[in-house]
Structure formats: structure tokens, C-alpha cells
Design a protein around this motif. Structure first.
Motif, PDB file in Angstrom:
ATOM      1  N   GLU A   1     -19.431   4.058 -20.024  1.00 54.56           N
ATOM      2  CA  GLU A   1     -17.987   4.134 -19.859  1.00 54.56           C
ATOM      3  C   GLU A   1     -17.425   2.720 -19.653  1.00 54.56           C
ATOM      4  N   PRO A   2     -16.142   2.509 -19.992  1.00 53.59           N
ATOM      5  CA  PRO A   2     -15.523   1.198 -19.749  1.00 53.59           C
ATOM      6  C   PRO A   2     -15.620   0.815 -18.275  1.00 53.59           C
ATOM      7  N   GLY A   3     -15.852  -0.456 -18.019  1.00 51.95           N
ATOM      8  CA  GLY A   3     -15.942  -0.949 -16.644  1.00 51.95           C
ATOM      9  C   GLY A   3     -17.355  -1.003 -16.115  1.00 51.95           C
ATOM     10  N   TYR A   4     -18.348  -0.569 -16.932  1.00 53.97           N
ATOM     11  CA  TYR A   4     -19.756  -0.630 -16.526  1.00 53.97           C
ATOM     12  C   TYR A   4     -20.575  -1.316 -17.622  1.00 53.97           C
ATOM     13  N   ARG A   5     -21.556  -2.091 -17.168  1.00 52.86           N
ATOM     14  CA  ARG A   5     -22.436  -2.779 -18.106  1.00 52.86           C
ATOM     15  C   ARG A   5     -23.876  -2.709 -17.611  1.00 52.86           C
TER      16      ARG A   5
ATOM     17  N   ILE B   1     -23.875  -2.617 -13.605  1.00 50.77           N
ATOM     18  CA  ILE B   1     -22.997  -3.451 -12.787  1.00 50.77           C
ATOM     19  C   ILE B   1     -21.556  -3.084 -13.129  1.00 50.77           C
ATOM     20  N   ASN B   2     -20.677  -3.033 -12.108  1.00 48.94           N
ATOM     21  CA  ASN B   2     -19.274  -2.735 -12.383  1.00 48.94           C
ATOM     22  C   ASN B   2     -18.423  -4.005 -12.309  1.00 48.94           C
ATOM     23  N   GLU B   3     -17.139  -3.842 -12.534  1.00 51.14           N
ATOM     24  CA  GLU B   3     -16.239  -5.000 -12.610  1.00 51.14           C
ATOM     25  C   GLU B   3     -16.123  -5.744 -11.280  1.00 51.14           C
ATOM     26  N   ARG B   4     -16.457  -5.098 -10.180  1.00 55.78           N
ATOM     27  CA  ARG B   4     -16.417  -5.743  -8.862  1.00 55.78           C
ATOM     28  C   ARG B   4     -17.731  -6.443  -8.529  1.00 55.78           C
ATOM     29  N   GLY B   5     -18.675  -6.396  -9.463  1.00 57.24           N
ATOM     30  CA  GLY B   5     -19.951  -7.066  -9.256  1.00 57.24           C
ATOM     31  C   GLY B   5     -20.963  -6.254  -8.480  1.00 57.24           C
TER      32      GLY B   5
END
Length: 218
Positions: free
Chosen positions: A64-68, A167-171
Motif C-alpha cells: 500500500e502507499p506509504g510503506y516500503r 518501513i513507513n513514512e515516519r521511519g
């Protein structure tokens, strides 16, 4: 005519009986479980699609967007999975920048808090530090073994079939787990055989024997 009607119905039913045992080709799993220590949030995080293909299994991890994909250390790999019986496997068509690990039956992959899996994939050159260095694309690969594999070959730890380190956008980072999302989807050939069966039954029902009335004179 009655005999013909019976034959048509029997043929249609036989077609359906043949189609019924055909094994499904695709299974989808939802990445919804999360390590409570990770602070990744509640998800959902993505899906894993597994497709049978001539005795091999094709994997596709989509986020999903926001996860890598992060792949932070030995206990947090890009992807982990198990094949029942823990056979030696071959991983091919792997996304560039990733490496297969634990492909022999003497190895295993630790994925806390979801347990131990038999095999996995590491993110090597495709991953870097932080969210900016995380891998944002789809991860795909094919698994084969000496004996043909099917979706039924996949093992799980208490219903968790796969894990991935994200990892999410907040690290914030951590492992997430995938469980079965939907029922398996039949192969196109199975659908075709079922449609033929239904069509045959419909044709048989439309064909009614002619009724002949005879008048007898005294």
C-alpha cells in the motif's frame, strides 16, 4: 427422445463432475498483522498473490502507499515463507536487487514475532537507509522444487503464511504478517468446463419429448 434427453443431461453432469476437482490457480493473502513493537500502524500494508504455474509457484508482493520494503537485519527480511516438507528449492525470476536465502532444507529464517520460516528473500542493492532508501515497487519471484508445487504446498505459522520487513513514512520499521484474504480463484479452463456443463443441462431441459395424441374409433 427420452433417451436422448437422458444422454444430454448425463453428459452435462459428467462435465461438471470432471470440472469440480480442478485445483484453484491463484490465492491472495492480506498483509494485516503487525509486530506491536514496530509502530507501523494498523495497516493494511499490502497483499501477496501466489499463482500456480506448471508445478511452480509465482509470488507477487504489492504494498500500500506509504510503506516500503526495509529489510533491516537478520531477523527482518524482505520476505519469508515456507514450503511444506522443507524441500530444497530454486528461486528464479527474482526482482533485481534482491537475493534468495535459505533455499536448502538445512536453513531457516527467523521473523519475530511470527516465528521461523524455511526460506526467504533479502533486499540487497535495492534497499538503502530510511524510508527514502526503502524499496517501493512490487517484489516478484518464482519458486520450484524437485516435485511439483501447488498452493497447498505453502506452510504457515499459526495462520501466518508470509512476513515482510517494512518501513513507513515516519521511519518506523518492523515485520508484518500475511493471512489468507480470499478463496482461491479457479483456473480459466475450470470455468469453461463448468459453463459447458450448465449449458448442456439447459439444453436438455429445453428439449421436451413430443406428445402424440391418438384417437381410437369404436
Amino acid at each position: 427422445m427420452t433417451t436422448r434427453l437422458g444422454l444430454l443431461g448425463a453428459a452435462a453432469l459428467a462435465t461438471m463432475v470432471v470440472a469440480a476437482p480442478a485445483q484453484a490457480a491463484t490465492q491472495i493473502y492480506n498483509l494485516t498483522l503487525v509486530d506491536p513493537m514496530s509502530e507501523l500502524g494498523a495497516g493494511p500494508f499490502g497483499t501477496v498473490t501466489v499463482t500456480e504455474d506448471s508445478g511452480t509457484l509465482k509470488f507477487l508482493l504489492s504494498l500500500e502507499p506509504g510503506y516500503r520494503i526495509h529489510d533491516g537485519n537478520a531477523n527482518h527480511n524482505a520476505f519469508s515463507f515456507s514450503i511444506l516438507g522443507n524441500p530444497n528449492i530454486t528461486v528464479s525470476d527474482l526482482t533485481s536487487g534482491f537475493t534468495a536465502i535459505s533455499t536448502s532444507n538445512a536453513d531457516n529464517v527467523s521473523s519475530p514475532p511470527f516465528g521461523i520460516f524455511f526460506s526467504g528473500v533479502d533486499c540487497t542493492t535495492a534497499c538503502g537507509p530510511g524510508y527514502a532508501g526503502g524499496y517501493a515497487g512490487d517484489l516478484s519471484f518464482t519458486v520450484s522444487a524437485a516435485s511439483p508445487l501447488s498452493i497447498a504446498s505453502l506452510g504457515s505459522n499459526n495462520g501466518v503464511y508470509f512476513t515482510s520487513d517494512l518501513i513507513n513514512e515516519r521511519g518506523k520499521t518492523g515485520n508484518v504478517g500475511a493471512t489468507i484474504a480470499t478463496s482461491a480463484v479457479p483456473e480459466p479452463a475450470t470455468w469453461a468446463m463448468m459453463l459447458v456443463g450448465f449449458g448442456g443441462i439447459g439444453a436438455a431441459m429445453r428439449r421436451k419429448p413430443k406428445v402424440t395424441t391418438r384417437i381410437r374409433f369404436a
